[in-house]
Design an enzyme around this catalytic site. Structure first.
Site, PDB file in Angstrom:
ATOM      1  N   VAL A 120     -37.901   7.654  53.711  1.00 40.47           N
ATOM      2  CA  VAL A 120     -36.563   8.081  53.313  1.00 40.47           C
ATOM      3  C   VAL A 120     -35.943   6.963  52.480  1.00 40.47           C
ATOM      4  CG1 VAL A 120     -34.264   8.748  54.118  1.00 40.47           C
ATOM      5  CG2 VAL A 120     -36.300   9.503  55.382  1.00 40.47           C
ATOM      6  N   GLU A 121     -35.587   7.301  51.250  1.00 42.99           N
ATOM      7  CA  GLU A 121     -34.922   6.367  50.354  1.00 42.99           C
ATOM      8  C   GLU A 121     -33.458   6.767  50.267  1.00 42.99           C
ATOM      9  OE1 GLU A 121     -35.100   5.072  45.602  1.00 42.99           O
ATOM     10  OE2 GLU A 121     -36.645   6.388  46.440  1.00 42.99           O
ATOM     11  N   LEU A 122     -32.572   5.815  50.465  1.00 43.04           N
ATOM     12  CA  LEU A 122     -31.146   6.017  50.265  1.00 43.04           C
ATOM     13  C   LEU A 122     -30.778   5.234  49.018  1.00 43.04           C
ATOM     14  CD1 LEU A 122     -29.805   5.611  53.915  1.00 43.04           C
ATOM     15  CD2 LEU A 122     -30.495   7.708  52.728  1.00 43.04           C
TER      16      LEU A 122
END
Length: 137
Positions: A120-122
């Site tokens: 998961v990339e924010l």
């Protein structure tokens, strides 16, 4: 010519609905129930439908499996505040902040894993003047 307007939803296959819902609600998504008791994660005008491993809704991906996704979400929250939010909830950050290239231009990103191991990339959007190094990603 066919023209795609935007992404409406995607599906994640998960091992544990409760753990997944808790993780993504900690990221600010709303857990919703729709249809005949199905679960999804709502944010903005998009959603992520959740399928439990072994109980996927047909039709489904050819080889659905938990932990095979790599997702990027744009955040409106300043990245420094997002990091503090994650740390307060005990969610480890794998990498970042780092500069990357998003769909609409440069972003600064942090990376973490959800309960199934999905990456998961924010990401927070940057204006070109905010950086001076090469971007990858």
């Amino acid at each position: 010519m066919l023209r795609i307007a935007q992404l409406d939803h995607l599906v994640l296959t998960v091992n544990d609905l409760a753990a997944t819902c808790q993780f993504y609600s900690d990221l600010g998504m709303e857990v919703i129930t729709f249809g005949s008791g199905r679960t999804a994660l709502q944010f903005g005008q998009q959603k992520i439908n959740l399928h439990l491993v072994g109980a996927e809704i047909a039709p489904h991906a050819h080889c659905p499996q938990a932990g095979s996704a790599d997702l990027c979400f744009l955040v409106e929250t300043p990245l420094v505040d997002a990091i503090a939010h994650l740390q307060a909830r005990g969610i480890p950050i794998l990498l970042g902040p780092v500069l990357r290239t998003g769909a609409a231009g440069p972003v600064e990103s942090i990376y973490l894993r959800d309960p199934d191991g999905n990456l998961v990339e924010l990401a927070s959007r940057l204006v070109p003047e905010d950086f001076s190094s090469d971007l990858s990603g």
